[in-house]
Every structure is written in structure tokens, then in C-alpha cells.
Scaffold this active site. Sequence first.
Site, PDB file in Angstrom:
ATOM      1  N   MET A  56     -26.017  97.580  12.757  1.00  0.00           N
ATOM      2  CA  MET A  56     -24.648  98.033  12.998  1.00  0.00           C
ATOM      3  C   MET A  56     -24.446  98.125  14.503  1.00  0.00           C
ATOM      4  O   MET A  56     -25.202  98.814  15.190  1.00  0.00           O
ATOM      5  CB  MET A  56     -24.423  99.394  12.349  1.00  0.00           C
ATOM      6  CG  MET A  56     -24.568  99.372  10.832  1.00  0.00           C
ATOM      7  SD  MET A  56     -24.440 100.997  10.094  1.00  0.00           S
ATOM      8  CE  MET A  56     -26.020 101.720  10.547  1.00  0.00           C
ATOM      9  N   CYS A 139     -20.758  88.430  11.342  1.00  0.00           N
ATOM     10  CA  CYS A 139     -19.688  89.096  12.070  1.00  0.00           C
ATOM     11  C   CYS A 139     -18.398  88.284  11.980  1.00  0.00           C
ATOM     12  O   CYS A 139     -18.351  87.144  12.443  1.00  0.00           O
ATOM     13  CB  CYS A 139     -20.078  89.307  13.529  1.00  0.00           C
ATOM     14  SG  CYS A 139     -18.837  90.221  14.462  1.00  0.00           S
TER      15      CYS A 139
END
Length: 174
Positions: A56, A139
Site C-alpha cells: 500500500m 495501479c
Amino acid sequence: MTMPTTTHQEAVVSETCTQAPEAPIPVDRQWISKLLRKYPNPHSRKPDKALVVAPMVDQSDLPFRMLCRRYGANLCYTPMIHSKLVLTSKAYREKFTGTWINADRPLIAQLCGSDPDAMLAAARLVEPYVDGIDINCGCPQGIAKRGDYGAFLLEQEEKLLTLVKHMVKHLTIP
């Protein structure tokens, strides 16, 4: 009667279909199990199963990973590491290489980028501190599109394949 002509595209397809297939990339499908045995987590209720803390951005740093390990996580990822920034910025590089300790194992580093040489150089910087390298292919943000990494690599099959093969060929960790 005229003979049908072969288009350039048909010739390329025909040529690639007749070439000998590449040797498969060697894959150790047991490497995660081996890591879990090598670095047992005394807090894990299921030490033979991977309880994974995903990468993260700006969140999965060392204190968070250690807290997760205390609650049973036995495999963690670093935050996303931008391959070109880790090579060009000393402060950025120290942000990551200064946080890895032997107690935080097994650990996978997630790198983003699309340049095979930059990705390899970045991976080599972190290789001594981690047990594997993950290439960010997830992403979906605009910055990833502008930087040509993340989910946008999935739209560029040849580029992604070249990147993976280059990394596998030159690294000592999966």
C-alpha cells in the site's frame, strides 16, 4: 487463376508459429512455503498458510508491517517503490533501505516502472533486504498511466514480457 498473396502480417504470424518455443522460465512453486518455514512467525495461527499484507503506497511501512506481524501476518510487502526515484534520489532511497531489518522477514519489495534496466538496477539495490520482487501491474491511477507502469503495463504485453524476463534472468530472488 491467380495465386493468393501473403500479407506481411500473415508472414510474421507464420514465421513466429514455426519458430522453436522459448525455454520456459523456471518457477519454484514452493518458494512461499519455503519462506514461511525459514522465517516462522510465532504470532501466526496458521504458520503453513500465507497471511499476506499487501503493498500500500505510503502505508505498508515498517511499523505497520510489524504491527500486522504481531497479529499473525507472516508475509509482507513494502510500499510501492518507484524504480527511477530509488535510483536518482538519495532521500527516497534511504526511506526504503533504512527501514528493512532482519526481523521483518519474509518481505517482498514492490517496484513500479517499465524500463527494464532501471527496474533491474532498483531491484538489485533492495535485493539483499528482501525475499522477492513484485512488479506493480495493478495501479490504475493516472500517475501510473503517465509513468507507464501499474495496470497500464497489462495493455503492453511485449513490454511486460521483456521486463519480467529481464528481471528473472538477472536476479537471484523470485
